[in-house]
Design a protein around this motif. Structure first.
Motif, PDB file in Angstrom:
ATOM      1  N   ILE A  87     -21.849  38.547 -14.653  1.00  0.00           N
ATOM      2  CA  ILE A  87     -20.906  39.496 -14.987  1.00  0.00           C
ATOM      3  C   ILE A  87     -21.174  40.136 -16.273  1.00  0.00           C
ATOM      4  N   GLN A 105     -29.405  38.003  -9.596  1.00  0.00           N
ATOM      5  CA  GLN A 105     -28.126  38.053  -9.018  1.00  0.00           C
ATOM      6  C   GLN A 105     -27.721  37.141  -7.853  1.00  0.00           C
ATOM      7  N   GLN A 106     -28.761  37.189  -6.859  1.00  0.00           N
ATOM      8  CA  GLN A 106     -28.407  36.519  -5.692  1.00  0.00           C
ATOM      9  C   GLN A 106     -28.390  35.037  -5.814  1.00  0.00           C
ATOM     10  N   LEU A 109     -25.358  33.928  -8.030  1.00  0.00           N
ATOM     11  CA  LEU A 109     -23.908  34.022  -7.383  1.00  0.00           C
ATOM     12  C   LEU A 109     -24.185  32.670  -6.291  1.00  0.00           C
ATOM     13  N   VAL A 143     -10.092  31.538 -12.763  1.00  0.00           N
ATOM     14  CA  VAL A 143     -10.821  32.855 -12.348  1.00  0.00           C
ATOM     15  C   VAL A 143     -10.008  34.106 -12.776  1.00  0.00           C
ATOM     16  N   LEU A 150     -11.668  40.599 -18.529  1.00  0.00           N
ATOM     17  CA  LEU A 150     -12.340  41.948 -17.860  1.00  0.00           C
ATOM     18  C   LEU A 150     -11.305  43.099 -18.310  1.00  0.00           C
TER      19      LEU A 150
ATOM     20  N   PHE B  32      -6.982  43.195  -9.119  1.00  0.00           N
ATOM     21  CA  PHE B  32      -7.587  42.140  -8.474  1.00  0.00           C
ATOM     22  C   PHE B  32      -6.733  42.205  -6.838  1.00  0.00           C
ATOM     23  N   HIS B  83     -18.826  37.726  -1.323  1.00  0.00           N
ATOM     24  CA  HIS B  83     -19.821  37.507  -2.026  1.00  0.00           C
ATOM     25  C   HIS B  83     -21.141  37.964  -1.490  1.00  0.00           C
ATOM     26  N   VAL B  86     -21.780  41.711  -1.975  1.00  0.00           N
ATOM     27  CA  VAL B  86     -22.541  41.886  -3.344  1.00  0.00           C
ATOM     28  C   VAL B  86     -24.009  41.671  -3.179  1.00  0.00           C
ATOM     29  N   ILE B  87     -24.457  40.428  -2.478  1.00  0.00           N
ATOM     30  CA  ILE B  87     -25.851  40.089  -2.306  1.00  0.00           C
ATOM     31  C   ILE B  87     -26.545  40.941  -1.482  1.00  0.00           C
ATOM     32  N   GLN B 105     -19.239  44.835  -8.589  1.00  0.00           N
ATOM     33  CA  GLN B 105     -19.722  43.568  -8.702  1.00  0.00           C
ATOM     34  C   GLN B 105     -18.835  42.344  -9.289  1.00  0.00           C
ATOM     35  N   GLN B 106     -18.106  42.903 -10.485  1.00  0.00           N
ATOM     36  CA  GLN B 106     -17.425  41.776 -11.148  1.00  0.00           C
ATOM     37  C   GLN B 106     -16.270  41.431 -10.406  1.00  0.00           C
ATOM     38  N   LEU B 109     -17.086  39.285  -7.464  1.00  0.00           N
ATOM     39  CA  LEU B 109     -17.603  37.793  -7.725  1.00  0.00           C
ATOM     40  C   LEU B 109     -16.268  37.162  -7.989  1.00  0.00           C
ATOM     41  N   HIS B 110     -15.397  37.554  -8.857  1.00  0.00           N
ATOM     42  CA  HIS B 110     -14.219  37.034  -9.052  1.00  0.00           C
ATOM     43  C   HIS B 110     -13.354  36.633  -7.768  1.00  0.00           C
ATOM     44  N   ASP B 113     -14.618  33.734  -5.893  1.00  0.00           N
ATOM     45  CA  ASP B 113     -14.381  32.472  -6.613  1.00  0.00           C
ATOM     46  C   ASP B 113     -12.858  32.203  -6.337  1.00  0.00           C
ATOM     47  N   TYR B 114     -11.901  33.219  -6.563  1.00  0.00           N
ATOM     48  CA  TYR B 114     -10.655  32.855  -6.173  1.00  0.00           C
ATOM     49  C   TYR B 114     -10.281  32.478  -5.091  1.00  0.00           C
TER      50      TYR B 114
END
Lengths: 322, 322
Positions: A87, A105-106, A109, A143, A150, B32, B83, B86-87, B105-106, B109-110, B113-114
Motif C-alpha cells: 500500500i 505486488q503479487q 499480496l 484493517v 488512508l 470502504f 485480491h 488486484v493480481i 489497489q489500496q 487489498l484492505h 483482508d477485512y
C-alpha cells in the motif's frame, strides 16, 4: 540495566519463536518460501510474541503451551506489514528491501494472506474458543485502522481523538491481545485477563506514539529507513497534530505538510517547526501518561520475575532509540 | 426442470444470506463500505452458501443454525476474488467494474483482508472448534493454489496432474469445505461428514473444469467478460493442456499460447485449434467423471429433498452456460 537484563531473558524464548517462525514459512512452494524467509530474517522486535510469553509466564504457563500462539501473533503482525508495504510502496523496512520491492505486488499480496490464514491454523490447536475469536475480531479492527489511516492522509482537521482511535486499532489492539491471549492460554482468571488486556492497550498506545516520534527524531541508521516517512506519506501523527494547532507558524507548517513529494529539506523544515513549538515533548508526555496507566495495571498482575519485566518495559518504551 | 425448481427453493434462503452479507459489510467507514457493498451487489452464484445450506438441511438443521457459516463462506470467497482482481488487474467481473477498477489497489487489498477476518469472526460464534480450524486450513491451501497458478503461467510442461492439483486448491477445497462444514454445523456423524466432503470435492473439481471450458466457449454477454481471459493471462487450463499434447498443430498452438498481449483474433485462433482436436470434449468428459463420483457420494447422504437437490446439481454443473 535491570529492564534490559530481564528483556534478555525472554530472548532465549524468542529464539525458539524465531525457529518456529522459519519452520512455519518453509512452504513447499519455492518463490513464496524464499520471500517468506526473507521477511522473517529481516527481523523485528518480536514484541507481540514477547508480550504473550511474558503474560503466560506471569500466569505460570510453560513456553511450550504458549509457543503456537506467540508465533501466530507475530505472523499476523508480519501479514499486516507485508500488505502495508504494498500500500505504501515502501522500498525499505528495517534497513532491508521489502518483499514488495524484491518480489512485487503479487507475491506480497499472497504472502500476507498466507501468513494470516496460517496464523489462524496455528491458534486452532488451542481448545479455548476465545483465542481464534479474539484474534479474528482484532484483525477486523486492525484493517479498519489501516483504512482510517488512508482516509486521514493529508487531513488537517485530524484531532487527538482521531489519532488515538487510529493508533488504538493499528497497534495497541494487537499488543493488548498478545498480553490478553497469553494470559488466557495460561488459564488465568477473568480479572487477571482484564488487567493484561489493559496493560497491553496502554503500553501499545505509548509504543505507537513513541514510534511516531522516532519517525521524526531517530538516527536513520538505527531506524533502518530515512526519517520523516509518515510526513512523506501524508500521515499526520501526534507531534504534527499538536504543532498544526499550537505553532506560531501554523500557516507555513500546514502548507509544507500539505505538499506532495516533499524534498528532504522540506521534511527537515517541518520537523524543525514541530520541535520549536514542543510538539515532540507534548507527544512524549502523552506517551508517559499511557505508560503510567500500563504500570498501574501491571501492579495487579501475578507477582514474579515476569511481572518485573512487564513493569520494566513501561520504562523502556520511551527510552528506546529504534 | 426438476433441478432448477429445487435450486429455486434454496434461493429463498440465499436471499437471507444476501441480506446478511450486506449487513456484514456495512462498515462504519464510508469509502470502504461503498466498495464492499458494490462487491456484494455485483452478485455471484452464492454456490458456497447454497452448498452449506443444503448440507445442513440434509442433516436436519435450520437456516438460522447455518446462516453465519453460509455468510462466512461467501465472504472468504469474495475476499479471494477481490485480491485476485488486484493480481490480475481485472477491469470487469460478472459484467461489472471490479473493486480494483473502481477504488484501486489500496481499498481492494484492505477489503479482502477485512472480509477474511470478518468471516472468521462470524464462525467463531460456533462452539465446534473444527469450524474455524477447517476454514483456516482451507484458506492456507487456497493461497498456495493461487501461487501455483501464478507460477504455472505460460508453463507448457503443465500436466493434468498439476492442473487438477491447482483447481483442487483454488476451487474444490472451499466448495468441499462448504458441504463438510454445513454437515458439521448440523451435528452430522463422522461418516456423513466424510461423504459431504467428498461430494463437494468432486463436484468442485467438475465445476472448475466447466468454468475453464466456459472461458473458451461461453457467450461473453452471459459470462460478463470477454472469453479467453485465462489464455490472455497465460493460465493454461485443461482444454489447452490436452491440445498442447494432442493437436496436429502443436507447434503453432504453443507459439500462439506463448505470445504475450494476444489479439482477439489470436485468442479465437487458439480456441479454434483447441476445439479441432477435441480439447473441449476431453475436458467435459473428465468433468463428467468427477460429477459421477460426486453423485455416488451423494447417494450415501441422508435422504430427502435436500439430497435430491444435491444429486440434481451434479447434472446442472455441466449444462450451465455461465
Amino acid at each position: 540495566m535491570k529492564t534490559l537484563a530481564l528483556w534478555q531473558e525472554v530472548q532465549a524464548d524468542l529464539k525458539k519463536v524465531e525457529d518456529e517462525l522459519l519452520k512455519q514459512v518453509n512452504a513447499p512452494d519455492l518463490t513464496f518460501s524464499e520471500a517468506a524467509q526473507h521477511l522473517v530474517k529481516a527481523g523485528g522486535k518480536r514484541l507481540r510474541p514477547a508480550f504473550a510469553i511474558l503474560a503466560a509466564k506471569c500466569c505460570g504457563a510453560t513456553l511450550e503451551k504458549i509457543l503456537p500462539l506467540a508465533v501466530a501473533l507475530e505472523m499476523i503482525h508480519m501479514a499486516t506489514l507485508v500488505h502495508d508495504d504494498v500500500i505504501d510502496a515502501s522500498p525499505l523496512r528495517r534497513g532491508k528491501p521489502t518483499v514488495w520491492a524484491k518480489w512485487g505486488q503479487q507475491v506480497s499480496l499472497h504472502l500476507g494472506d498466507y501468513l494470516f490464514a496460517r496464523s489462524l491454523v496455528l491458534v486452532s490447536t488451542y481448545d479455548d474458543p476465545r483465542i481464534p475469536s479474539i484474534l479474528a475480531r482484532v484483525s477486523v479492527k486492525m484493517v479498519q485502522g489501516e483504512v482510517q489511516q488512508l482516509e486521514a492522509a493529508f487531513d488537517f482537521e485530524a484531532t487527538l481523538r482521531d489519532y488515538l482511535d487510529r493508533i488504538y486499532r493499528k497497534t495497541a489492539l494487537l499488543i493488548s491481545a498478545s498480553c490478553e491471549l497469553g494470559a488466557i492460554a495460561a488459564g488465568a482468571d477473568k480479572e487477571t485477563v482484564r488487567h493484561f488486556r489493559n496493560y497491553g492497550l496502554n503500553l501499545g498506545i505509548a509504543f505507537q506514539i513513541t514510534d511516531d516520534v522516532l519517525d521524526m527524531t531517530a538516527d536513520p541508521e538505527q531506524l533502518g529507513k530515512p526519517i520523516g516517512g509518515d510526513l512523506r506519506q501524508g500521515v499526520i501523527t501526534l507531534p504534527a497534530i499538536y504543532a498544526l494547532r499550537e505553532s506560531s507558524e501554523k500557516q507555513k507548517l500546514a502548507k509544507l505538510i500539505a505538499k506532495r513529494n516533499k524534498s528532504t529539506f522540506e521534511i527537515e523544515e517541518i520537523i524543525k517547526l514541530i520541535k520549536e513549538c514542543n510538539g515532540i515533548d507534548y507527544a512524549l508526555k502523552l506517551a508517559e501518561r499511557y505508560l503510567e496507566r500500563a504500570r498501574r495495571e501491571a501492579f495487579y498482575l501475578p507477582q514474579g520475575q515476569a511481572q518485573d519485566t512487564l513493569i520494566g518495559l513501561t520504562y523502556f518504551v520511551k527510552k528506546r532509540g529504534f
